[in-house]
Design a protein around this motif. Structure first.
Motif, PDB file in Angstrom:
ATOM      1  N   PRO A 117       0.814  -1.209   0.000  1.00 47.45           N
ATOM      2  CA  PRO A 117       0.000   0.000   0.000  1.00 47.45           C
ATOM      3  C   PRO A 117       0.849   1.261   0.000  1.00 47.45           C
ATOM      4  N   GLY A 118       0.181   2.382  -0.105  1.00 46.15           N
ATOM      5  CA  GLY A 118       0.842   3.672   0.092  1.00 46.15           C
ATOM      6  C   GLY A 118       1.979   3.973  -0.848  1.00 46.15           C
ATOM      7  N   GLY A 119       1.977   3.392  -2.042  1.00 44.68           N
ATOM      8  CA  GLY A 119       3.045   3.674  -2.993  1.00 44.68           C
ATOM      9  C   GLY A 119       4.362   3.002  -2.685  1.00 44.68           C
ATOM     10  N   GLU A 120       4.342   1.897  -1.960  1.00 42.57           N
ATOM     11  CA  GLU A 120       5.595   1.222  -1.584  1.00 42.57           C
ATOM     12  C   GLU A 120       6.373   0.719  -2.796  1.00 42.57           C
ATOM     13  N   LEU A 121       5.668   0.408  -3.891  1.00 40.08           N
ATOM     14  CA  LEU A 121       6.346  -0.042  -5.108  1.00 40.08           C
ATOM     15  C   LEU A 121       6.445   1.069  -6.151  1.00 40.08           C
ATOM     16  N   GLY A 122       6.248   2.295  -5.710  1.00 42.58           N
ATOM     17  CA  GLY A 122       6.294   3.448  -6.602  1.00 42.58           C
ATOM     18  C   GLY A 122       5.231   4.445  -6.191  1.00 42.58           C
ATOM     19  N   ALA A 123       5.642   5.676  -5.917  1.00 36.79           N
ATOM     20  CA  ALA A 123       4.738   6.640  -5.306  1.00 36.79           C
ATOM     21  C   ALA A 123       3.813   7.344  -6.281  1.00 36.79           C
ATOM     22  N   GLY A 124       4.124   7.364  -7.570  1.00 35.92           N
ATOM     23  CA  GLY A 124       3.311   8.138  -8.502  1.00 35.92           C
ATOM     24  C   GLY A 124       2.085   7.380  -8.969  1.00 35.92           C
ATOM     25  N   PRO A 125       0.868   7.786  -8.587  1.00 33.20           N
ATOM     26  CA  PRO A 125      -0.330   7.049  -9.003  1.00 33.20           C
ATOM     27  C   PRO A 125      -0.593   7.094 -10.497  1.00 33.20           C
ATOM     28  N   LEU A 126      -0.033   8.076 -11.208  1.00 31.11           N
ATOM     29  CA  LEU A 126      -0.240   8.153 -12.653  1.00 31.11           C
ATOM     30  C   LEU A 126       0.466   7.014 -13.384  1.00 31.11           C
ATOM     31  N   GLU A 127       1.453   6.399 -12.753  1.00 29.84           N
ATOM     32  CA  GLU A 127       2.227   5.341 -13.401  1.00 29.84           C
ATOM     33  C   GLU A 127       1.764   3.932 -13.041  1.00 29.84           C
ATOM     34  N   GLN A 128       0.586   3.800 -12.434  1.00 30.71           N
ATOM     35  CA  GLN A 128       0.160   2.486 -11.976  1.00 30.71           C
ATOM     36  C   GLN A 128       0.096   1.456 -13.105  1.00 30.71           C
ATOM     37  N   TYR A 129      -0.512   1.827 -14.226  1.00 31.52           N
ATOM     38  CA  TYR A 129      -0.645   0.853 -15.312  1.00 31.52           C
ATOM     39  C   TYR A 129       0.733   0.455 -15.854  1.00 31.52           C
TER      40      TYR A 129
END
Length: 330
Positions: A64-76
């Protein structure tokens, strides 16, 4: 914002990376999102998914909380490149990737009495949205509760009350509606709303009422308007297709037992329940202005936002067919 065209070109290679990165047998899948563990997402979506695969030999590790990457725009991008095996995100954050899916967000797109997840899955199952989800298997696609106005020091009763204000939106659908209402749309991730409202960078927000509680917006907002036709927000939970296809049959069957409309229904129900709870809380607080528009008071907003729906649908190749299929017309 990532280059989705480049991601399409790199899809096969990225999927291979994801497959190699998975543990042997893919017994453990990494699910990444960018909100706190207490967000509505956990109880409504993640926990039912974990429960469905329990006993199959498949485990889901949540980051959770962007632990694998903080930018939500890059999720896909993260699920395609193997940073995670499953990701949660908002189509609106990369609106250009999902033009057909985002028809579901437009004011008036969802008919009375119909669920948002059925709206989206009707089009997906008909093959009209598959190109927008390359390299992945959607596990859940759903809509939020209706969008509302969340304001700081501005009461919204008529469209004229929005003149000159800066309103945060999550994607292109809401942005078009805000412009039609005479305000200026400002796109930013949900995690930035709190400080932006507090500092006056924005005057208000259009999003679902659940976000008031999930992001503590009640601490910085003091006026809420419910009932204007402002559309909704769409969400996805997707899995890397190569990783999915590489699972043993029993583990795929466990995922399939809940993937699609069942998990989407749970997610959407959770969002709606959280929204109802939050609306009760802000009314009970006694220090907020909470405006419930009557149908007559909401009508002037619709006179401006419904033409936006029609214009956006007309601008998308095959948009009319997508909307009709979503609504069950085909």
């Amino acid at each position: 914002m990532f280059d989705f065209t480049a991601l399409r070109r790199a899809g096969a290679a990225a999927a291979a990376v994801a497959l190699l990165a998975a543990p042997a047998g893919a017994e453990t899948l990494r699910l990444a999102h960018w909100v706190p563990p207490q967000h509505t997402l956990t109880a409504s979506t993640i926990e039912p998914l974990i429960e469905a695969v329990a006993g199959s030999g498949l485990e889901i590790q949540v980051y959770p909380g962007g632990e694998l990457g903080a930018g939500p725009l890059e999720q896909y991008a993260r699920v395609l490149t193997g940073v995670a095996d499953i990701v949660w995100g908002l189509q609106g954050y990369t609106s250009s990737q999902f033009p057909r899916t985002m028809i579901s967000e437009l004011p008036g797109a969802l008919p009375e009495g119909m669920t948002g997840y059925d709206l989206i899955w009707n089009a997906y199952d008909a093959g009209l949205l598959a190109d927008e989800f390359p390299g992945t298997v959607p596990l859940a696609l759903w809509l939020s509760e209706p969008n509302v106005f969340i304001m700081r020091d501005h009461d919204i009763r008529t469209p004229a009350d929005l003149a000159g204000l800066k309103i945060r939106v999550s994607g292109s659908a809401a942005a078009a509606a805000v412009e039609a209402l005479g305000a200026t749309p400002v796109q930013m991730p949900a995690g930035e709303i709190y400080n932006s409202l507090q500092t006056g960078l924005i005057d208000g927000v259009i999003t679902g009422a659940s976000a008031i509680g999930d992001f503590r917006l009640d601490e910085v907002a003091n006026s809420y308007t419910i009932g204007a036709p402002l559309g909704r927000i769409s969400f996805y939970l997707v899995m890397n297709a190569e990783v999915y296809n590489g699972l043993p049959e029993a583990q795929r069957a466990a995922l399939d037992s809940i993937a699609g409309r069942p998990l989407s229904a749970s997610a959407e129900a959770g969002w709606n329940a959280r929204a109802a709870q939050v609306l009760e809380q802000i009314q009970a607080a006694g220090d907020n202005t909470v405006i419930f528009l009557s149908p007559e008071e909401a009508a002037p907003f619709g006179e401006l936002t419904y033409p936006v729906r029609d214009a956006v649908v007309a601008s998308i190749d095959g948009g009319a067919e997508v909307l009709a299929t979503m609504q069950g017309g085909n």
